[in-house]
Design a protein around this motif. Structure first.
Motif, PDB file in Angstrom:
ATOM      1  N   GLY A 182       0.811  -1.202   0.000  1.00 33.03           N
ATOM      2  CA  GLY A 182       0.000   0.000   0.000  1.00 33.03           C
ATOM      3  C   GLY A 182       0.851   1.262   0.000  1.00 33.03           C
ATOM      4  O   GLY A 182       2.088   1.200  -0.012  1.00 33.03           O
ATOM      5  N   PRO A 183       0.235   2.454   0.048  1.00 30.10           N
ATOM      6  CA  PRO A 183       0.974   3.724   0.038  1.00 30.10           C
ATOM      7  C   PRO A 183       1.823   3.877   1.299  1.00 30.10           C
ATOM      8  O   PRO A 183       1.411   3.493   2.388  1.00 30.10           O
ATOM      9  CB  PRO A 183      -0.125   4.783  -0.019  1.00 30.10           C
ATOM     10  CG  PRO A 183      -1.343   4.058  -0.497  1.00 30.10           C
ATOM     11  CD  PRO A 183      -1.225   2.651   0.018  1.00 30.10           C
ATOM     12  N   VAL A 184       3.014   4.440   1.120  1.00 27.04           N
ATOM     13  CA  VAL A 184       3.925   4.696   2.241  1.00 27.04           C
ATOM     14  C   VAL A 184       4.398   6.149   2.144  1.00 27.04           C
ATOM     15  O   VAL A 184       4.846   6.599   1.081  1.00 27.04           O
ATOM     16  CB  VAL A 184       5.135   3.741   2.195  1.00 27.04           C
ATOM     17  CG1 VAL A 184       6.135   4.111   3.298  1.00 27.04           C
ATOM     18  CG2 VAL A 184       4.689   2.302   2.336  1.00 27.04           C
ATOM     19  N   ASN A 185       4.289   6.865   3.267  1.00 24.54           N
ATOM     20  CA  ASN A 185       4.791   8.244   3.308  1.00 24.54           C
ATOM     21  C   ASN A 185       6.317   8.251   3.428  1.00 24.54           C
ATOM     22  O   ASN A 185       6.887   7.472   4.186  1.00 24.54           O
ATOM     23  CB  ASN A 185       4.199   9.000   4.494  1.00 24.54           C
ATOM     24  CG  ASN A 185       2.726   9.295   4.294  1.00 24.54           C
ATOM     25  OD1 ASN A 185       2.255   9.414   3.170  1.00 24.54           O
ATOM     26  ND2 ASN A 185       1.982   9.423   5.386  1.00 24.54           N
ATOM     27  N   VAL A 186       6.942   9.142   2.666  1.00 20.66           N
ATOM     28  CA  VAL A 186       8.393   9.253   2.687  1.00 20.66           C
ATOM     29  C   VAL A 186       8.777  10.718   2.884  1.00 20.66           C
ATOM     30  O   VAL A 186       8.015  11.632   2.587  1.00 20.66           O
ATOM     31  CB  VAL A 186       9.015   8.732   1.369  1.00 20.66           C
ATOM     32  CG1 VAL A 186       8.787   7.244   1.219  1.00 20.66           C
ATOM     33  CG2 VAL A 186       8.466   9.487   0.154  1.00 20.66           C
ATOM     34  N   GLU A 187       9.987  10.912   3.385  1.00 19.95           N
ATOM     35  CA  GLU A 187      10.561  12.251   3.505  1.00 19.95           C
ATOM     36  C   GLU A 187      11.605  12.411   2.412  1.00 19.95           C
ATOM     37  O   GLU A 187      12.498  11.569   2.271  1.00 19.95           O
ATOM     38  CB  GLU A 187      11.205  12.435   4.876  1.00 19.95           C
ATOM     39  CG  GLU A 187      11.783  13.827   5.081  1.00 19.95           C
ATOM     40  CD  GLU A 187      12.490  13.967   6.426  1.00 19.95           C
ATOM     41  OE1 GLU A 187      13.046  15.052   6.675  1.00 19.95           O
ATOM     42  OE2 GLU A 187      12.502  12.984   7.191  1.00 19.95           O
ATOM     43  N   ILE A 188      11.470  13.464   1.648  1.00 20.57           N
ATOM     44  CA  ILE A 188      12.374  13.654   0.518  1.00 20.57           C
ATOM     45  C   ILE A 188      13.380  14.773   0.818  1.00 20.57           C
ATOM     46  O   ILE A 188      13.160  15.620   1.685  1.00 20.57           O
ATOM     47  CB  ILE A 188      11.610  13.966  -0.783  1.00 20.57           C
ATOM     48  CG1 ILE A 188      10.906  15.323  -0.683  1.00 20.57           C
ATOM     49  CG2 ILE A 188      10.632  12.862  -1.116  1.00 20.57           C
ATOM     50  CD1 ILE A 188      10.302  15.791  -1.990  1.00 20.57           C
ATOM     51  N   GLY A 189      14.487  14.732   0.079  1.00 21.19           N
ATOM     52  CA  GLY A 189      15.513  15.768   0.196  1.00 21.19           C
ATOM     53  C   GLY A 189      15.722  16.459  -1.135  1.00 21.19           C
ATOM     54  O   GLY A 189      14.779  16.962  -1.743  1.00 21.19           O
ATOM     55  N   SER A 190      16.942  16.436  -1.615  1.00 16.05           N
ATOM     56  CA  SER A 190      17.254  17.083  -2.886  1.00 16.05           C
ATOM     57  C   SER A 190      16.650  16.304  -4.049  1.00 16.05           C
ATOM     58  O   SER A 190      16.366  15.110  -3.957  1.00 16.05           O
ATOM     59  CB  SER A 190      18.773  17.172  -3.073  1.00 16.05           C
ATOM     60  OG  SER A 190      19.360  17.901  -2.019  1.00 16.05           O
ATOM     61  N   LYS A 191      16.471  17.016  -5.150  1.00 14.07           N
ATOM     62  CA  LYS A 191      15.992  16.355  -6.359  1.00 14.07           C
ATOM     63  C   LYS A 191      16.479  17.110  -7.582  1.00 14.07           C
ATOM     64  O   LYS A 191      16.846  18.278  -7.517  1.00 14.07           O
ATOM     65  CB  LYS A 191      14.468  16.244  -6.367  1.00 14.07           C
ATOM     66  CG  LYS A 191      13.726  17.570  -6.334  1.00 14.07           C
ATOM     67  CD  LYS A 191      12.215  17.324  -6.306  1.00 14.07           C
ATOM     68  CE  LYS A 191      11.445  18.636  -6.205  1.00 14.07           C
ATOM     69  NZ  LYS A 191       9.985  18.410  -6.187  1.00 14.07           N
ATOM     70  N   ASN A 192      16.502  16.407  -8.689  1.00 14.08           N
ATOM     71  CA  ASN A 192      16.807  17.038  -9.965  1.00 14.08           C
ATOM     72  C   ASN A 192      15.659  16.770 -10.921  1.00 14.08           C
ATOM     73  O   ASN A 192      14.549  16.441 -10.489  1.00 14.08           O
ATOM     74  CB  ASN A 192      18.158  16.560 -10.505  1.00 14.08           C
ATOM     75  CG  ASN A 192      18.236  15.051 -10.640  1.00 14.08           C
ATOM     76  OD1 ASN A 192      17.215  14.380 -10.846  1.00 14.08           O
ATOM     77  ND2 ASN A 192      19.448  14.497 -10.530  1.00 14.08           N
TER      78      ASN A 192
END
Length: 361
Positions: free
Chosen positions: A330-340
């Motif tokens: 199922g859906p899982v919440n994540v914490e994101i940092g940098s991205k391109n």
């Protein structure tokens, strides 16, 4: 018939499930985040050549592409008036110097008058002293004594007046010399302004006027810039400008060199936004540059704002609403940092062993 329909539905269901179960695992890699910018190559110290005076373009001493040194003439503007003014002020200066040196009649005449007045004072002084001694011996009349005394006092006063007049006239003539020199120097400067010279050692990249055309102070005559040093002008969107700082690495692709990549560093960030394009101007300098460069070469650039090694990343298209990924549980919440543009850093919520499913578009 019903059995065939049921079989078809099962096949379609399996196919549908197969599309939803395209899955990958997060990977640890170096994540590079960058800011896109359009790039334009320009010579360093590039400036537009303007004339500080108006007139007719009389001579052009250089051609486009010529190298020049600082102070070398570029253009000659024709205007007869400043030259005539310079000659007139030169004559006035010569006259003022002659008058001040004393060869002119003014000071010479005053000196002669002073000399005569000194002789008369000397004579009147002798006569007065003699008459004074006689009068002390009660010889002679009081009238004679008073006349000799008055003549002496008048001679003394006349000499003082002449000497003061001489000093005042001399000061006036000296001031006239200073003023004439200043006027003459100003005329020389004004005349020199009609010869336009280069401000730097460099190259003439463009000439905008031809001989015989009218020159004004509002239109440039040429463009002059560095001979060998080039800058990269970058236009950065206002949403990205806060990410930039000096010395960040720049990757440059030029249209003239489609198979090559060049590197540079951010050199200067201009603080004023261009309201028309909604961009900020940034200057970068080459660290690795092509052997041959021309002003106006265009291309694209990426300014590296961060570079993280051994970072857990997933493709950006697997991220839902910037905080969720889809897994088999199922859906899982994540914490994101940098991205391109293609990948995003995962700080927490999943690890490199988690299977994530690509969401439907």
């Amino acid at each position: 018939m019903a059995h065939r329909v049921l079989s078809l539905l099962l096949v379609l269901l399996l196919l549908s499930c197969g599309k939803d179960t395209i899955r990958i695992k997060p990977e640890k890699k170096t994540l590079v985040a960058s800011v896109y910018a359009s790039a334009l190559v320009q010579p360093d110290s590039l400036y537009a050549v303007y004339s500080s005076v108006a007139g007719i373009l009389d001579k052009v001493f250089v051609n486009e592409g010529d190298s020049v040194v600082k102070g070398s003439p570029l253009f000659q503007i024709y205007n007869k008036t400043p030259e005539l003014n310079r000659e007139n002020t030169k004559i006035n200066l010569q006259d003022a110097r002659e008058a001040y040196k004393g060869s002119a009649a003014v000071l010479e005449g005053l000196r002669e008058e002073i000399h005569t007045a000194k002789l008369k004072l000397q004579n009147d002084s002798i006569n007065f002293k003699r008459q004074e001694r006689l009068w002390q011996q009660e010889i002679g009349s009081k009238a004679e004594y008073d006349i000799k005394k008055l003549n002496y006092e008048l001679s003394l006063n006349n000499l003082n007046v002449l000497q003061n007049n001489y000093e005042r006239t001399k000061d006036e003539l000296r001031n006239k010399v200073v003023k004439a020199e200043n006027t003459y120097q100003a005329a020389i400067v004004s005349t020199n302004e009609f010869t336009i010279t280069s401000k730097i050692n460099g190259r003439v990249y463009a000439i905008y006027k031809n001989i015989g055309e009218i020159v004004t102070t509002m239109e440039p005559l040429a463009s002059v810039g560095s001979l060998d040093d080039f800058l990269i002008e970058l236009l950065v969107d206002e949403v990205d400008i806060v990410k930039l700082k000096p010395y960040q690495k720049v990757i440059v692709n030029l249209d003239a060199y489609p198979e090559e990549v060049f590197e540079g560093r951010v050199h200067k960030i201009y603080p004023k936004k261009d309201e028309r394009s909604q961009t900020f101007k940034v200057e970068a300098v080459f660290e690795t540059a092509p052997e041959v460069l021309f002003p106006g070469l265009a291309g694209e650039a990426n300014i590296i704002v961060s570079e993280k090694e051994n970072t857990l990343t997933i493709p950006l298209e697997y991220l839902i609403d910037n905080h969720t990924v889809k897994t088999q549980d199922g859906p899982v919440n994540v914490e994101i940092g940098s991205k391109n543009l293609t990948e995003v850093e995962i700080l927490s919520g999943i690890d490199e062993h988690t299977d994530i499913i690509k969401p439907k578009q």
